[in-house]
Design a protein around this motif. Structure first.
Motif, PDB file in Angstrom:
ATOM      1  N   GLY A   1       0.538  -1.168  -0.072  1.00 41.76           N
ATOM      2  CA  GLY A   1      -0.019  -0.145   0.038  1.00 41.76           C
ATOM      3  C   GLY A   1       1.009   1.185  -0.050  1.00 41.76           C
ATOM      4  O   GLY A   1       0.034   2.271   0.163  1.00 41.76           O
TER       5      GLY A   1
ATOM      6  N   PRO B   1      -0.127   3.587   3.849  1.00 41.48           N
ATOM      7  CA  PRO B   1      -2.048   3.235   4.168  1.00 41.48           C
ATOM      8  C   PRO B   1      -2.525   3.796   5.768  1.00 41.48           C
ATOM      9  O   PRO B   1      -2.860   4.445   6.332  1.00 41.48           O
ATOM     10  CB  PRO B   1      -1.893   2.226   4.498  1.00 41.48           C
TER      11      PRO B   1
ATOM     12  N   HIS C   1      -4.281   4.984  -0.219  1.00 42.56           N
ATOM     13  CA  HIS C   1      -4.733   4.374  -0.290  1.00 42.56           C
ATOM     14  C   HIS C   1      -4.869   3.388   1.124  1.00 42.56           C
ATOM     15  O   HIS C   1      -3.776   3.037   1.836  1.00 42.56           O
ATOM     16  CB  HIS C   1      -4.604   3.618  -1.349  1.00 42.56           C
ATOM     17  N   GLN C   2      -5.200   2.767   1.137  1.00 36.28           N
ATOM     18  CA  GLN C   2      -5.851   1.368   1.686  1.00 36.28           C
ATOM     19  C   GLN C   2      -5.460  -0.454   1.477  1.00 36.28           C
ATOM     20  O   GLN C   2      -5.963  -0.770   3.069  1.00 36.28           O
ATOM     21  CB  GLN C   2      -7.376   2.140   2.911  1.00 36.28           C
ATOM     22  N   SER C   3      -5.419   0.435   0.652  1.00 34.81           N
ATOM     23  CA  SER C   3      -4.888  -1.718   0.253  1.00 34.81           C
ATOM     24  C   SER C   3      -3.435  -0.762  -1.336  1.00 34.81           C
ATOM     25  O   SER C   3      -3.212  -0.105  -1.118  1.00 34.81           O
ATOM     26  CB  SER C   3      -5.800  -2.218  -0.063  1.00 34.81           C
TER      27      SER C   3
ATOM     28  N   SER D   1      -5.410   2.024  -6.635  1.00 33.65           N
ATOM     29  CA  SER D   1      -5.365   1.278  -5.872  1.00 33.65           C
ATOM     30  C   SER D   1      -6.580  -0.312  -5.914  1.00 33.65           C
ATOM     31  O   SER D   1      -7.723  -0.211  -6.892  1.00 33.65           O
ATOM     32  CB  SER D   1      -5.646   0.918  -4.143  1.00 33.65           C
ATOM     33  N   GLN D   2      -5.894  -1.211  -5.011  1.00 39.81           N
ATOM     34  CA  GLN D   2      -6.507  -2.314  -4.873  1.00 39.81           C
ATOM     35  C   GLN D   2      -8.052  -1.973  -4.603  1.00 39.81           C
ATOM     36  O   GLN D   2      -9.212  -2.921  -4.349  1.00 39.81           O
ATOM     37  CB  GLN D   2      -5.858  -3.884  -4.463  1.00 39.81           C
ATOM     38  N   ASP D   3      -8.022  -0.892  -3.435  1.00 38.82           N
ATOM     39  CA  ASP D   3      -9.189  -0.651  -3.146  1.00 38.82           C
ATOM     40  C   ASP D   3      -9.595  -0.296  -3.643  1.00 38.82           C
ATOM     41  O   ASP D   3     -11.040   0.554  -2.951  1.00 38.82           O
ATOM     42  CB  ASP D   3      -8.326   0.264  -1.674  1.00 38.82           C
TER      43      ASP D   3
ATOM     44  N   THR E   1      -9.591   2.657  -5.076  1.00 41.11           N
ATOM     45  CA  THR E   1      -9.657   4.458  -5.380  1.00 41.11           C
ATOM     46  C   THR E   1      -7.846   5.033  -6.466  1.00 41.11           C
ATOM     47  O   THR E   1      -7.515   3.738  -6.309  1.00 41.11           O
ATOM     48  CB  THR E   1      -9.782   4.895  -4.258  1.00 41.11           C
TER      49      THR E   1
ATOM     50  N   ASP F   1     -12.605   9.190  -6.436  1.00 41.98           N
ATOM     51  CA  ASP F   1     -12.920   7.691  -5.851  1.00 41.98           C
ATOM     52  C   ASP F   1     -14.239   7.726  -7.272  1.00 41.98           C
ATOM     53  O   ASP F   1     -15.133   7.933  -6.580  1.00 41.98           O
ATOM     54  CB  ASP F   1     -13.106   7.735  -4.695  1.00 41.98           C
TER      55      ASP F   1
ATOM     56  N   SER G   1     -11.776  -2.728  -7.747  1.00 45.41           N
ATOM     57  CA  SER G   1      -9.961  -2.778  -8.344  1.00 45.41           C
ATOM     58  C   SER G   1      -9.428  -1.945  -9.455  1.00 45.41           C
ATOM     59  O   SER G   1     -10.098  -2.260 -10.262  1.00 45.41           O
ATOM     60  CB  SER G   1      -8.492  -3.706  -8.151  1.00 45.41           C
TER      61      SER G   1
END
Length: 408
Positions: free
Chosen positions: A230, A248, A254-256, A274-276, A278, A293, A298
């Motif tokens: 992340g 993160p 990003h958180q992922s 990112s995979q999150d 976003t 966003d 993903s």
């Protein structure tokens, strides 16, 4: 064979000088949808499936829907891999040459005008996941899951260097002004070598999980890398110092896992995906400018337009979102039928090309969202593509074991 080459000098120290080129800063207030009186969305994917640009049916079924007509819009192909083709690359100056690498542990140099093999570059012991020509076209490199990076001369096919150090290689990138190559690794490290000497110039350590994406900035002065942990790091190539780090732990980031990144032509802005689900717009000086966003899954692809102040993000949800980076607002949203794998803006026009797991390549007008062209020919998801700057030639690699050439 035609193997045009231009001689480019090695980068001097000036290419690696860091600069704080600060434009304007936009507060991170999140993405805003466009109002209804702004430009409308693009043509629907369903409409494009029924009729192609020439007015011909793209796919049809026999009575009862039991048979599907296969359509192949490619003008040439390369079929020696017979295993998934994970990586493809067009030569930067010779319009006839391409490279590909795949699950057969081999890479090839071949001609896109005839489909003929020029050189078999197969020396890996595991899948080839990255192939790339140097900026002057003198060398071609292949990186594999065996942790090795091989560099060959394009004119002779001769192996110049065998580079080792990382674990599994995840991506490679050449310096834009000289023969220096960068490779990301599954072990969280990034390696930089000088070619043809093979001298290891630096090893960058700072990520704790696989380095999923990375590249030199267009001016060659910095390196940007993103990781499955992340984090995104801005590096000084000369000292291997982390100048700025996004993680993160910052709730605005990003958180992922970071899946993709892009850098604008001025080397001042970074777009991270990112995979999150976003995307973040970042300044090279270490500031978070905006949250983009609007995806539901993903985000796997990102890119900046050189022609207008637009950026695009592509997602597993099948959408490509086109953003106005001056207002940080969503301008258009267009749709593939399956996950978007990669996208690229054309150099001198507000158009972009994308490829997808839906087995198609599509060309879009970034201003209106209109789908200008759909190319079909693969029988399995497309895994990679390489696009000529003007968008006129697209080279694809697919899970069906083929590499195909499409022409506008």
């Amino acid at each position: 064979m035609n193997t045009e080459r231009d001689t480019v000098e090695q980068p001097d120290d000036g290419d690696f000088l860091a600069e704080d080129e600060v434009a304007h800063v936009v507060e991170d207030e999140g993405a805003e949808p466009m109002s209804e009186d702004d430009d409308a969305g693009g043509a629907s994917a369903e409409d494009d499936d029924d009729i192609d640009e020439d007015g011909e049916g793209a796919e049809g079924s026999a009575a009862g829907g039991e048979e599907i007509a296969f359509v192949d819009d490619s003008v040439q192909g390369f079929f020696d891999h017979r295993e998934p083709v994970y990586a493809v690359s067009l030569h930067p100056s010779d319009p006839t040459l391409a490279a590909s690498g795949g699950g057969d542990d081999r890479s090839y140099l071949w001609r896109i005008d005839t489909g003929d093999k020029v050189f078999d570059l197969g020396v890996h012991t595991d899948s080839v996941v990255a192939v790339r020509f140097s900026s002057d076209g003198q060398f071609v490199a292949s990186g594999g899951m065996d942790g090795k990076l091989f560099v060959f001369r394009v004119d002779t096919g001769k192996l110049v260097q065998t580079l080792e150090g990382p674990s599994e290689i995840t991506w490679i990138d050449w310096h834009p002004k000289g023969n220096v190559i960068l490779a990301g690794s599954e072990d969280g490290s990034v390696w930089m070598w000088q070619i043809p000497s093979g001298n290891c110039m630096n090893v960058f350590t700072g990520h704790v999980e696989p380095v999923t994406c990375g590249q030199f900035t267009p001016d060659g002065k910095l390196i940007i890398t993103g990781s499955a942990d992340g984090s995104l790091i801005i590096w000084d190539p000369k000292t291997a110092t982390a100048l700025h780090r996004f993680t993160p732990q910052d709730s605005r980031f990003h958180q992922s896992a970071i899946t993709a990144l892009a850098i604008n032509k001025d080397s001042t802005l970074i777009l991270s995906a990112s995979q999150d689900g976003t995307a973040r717009l970042l300044h090279i000086n270490g500031r978070i400018l905006a949250s983009l966003d609007s995806h539901q899954d993903s985000v796997e692809a990102a890119g900046f337009s050189n022609h207008l102040p637009y950026a695009a993000t592509g997602s597993v949800d099948g959408k490509i979102n086109i953003w106005d980076i001056t207002s940080m607002r969503l301008r258009q949203s267009v749709q593939h039928e399956d996950a978007v794998i990669k996208l690229q803006w054309h150099q001198n026009a507000p158009l972009l090309t994308s490829c997808s797991s839906d087995m198609t390549v599509r060309s879009w007008d970034g201003r209106s969202g209109e789908c200008l062209k759909i190319w079909r020919g693969h029988q399995s998801p497309i895994l990679d593509f390489s696009v000529r700057g003007d968008g006129g030639v697209v080279l694809t690699g697919s899970d069906d074991g083929t590499a195909l050439v499409f022409q506008a």
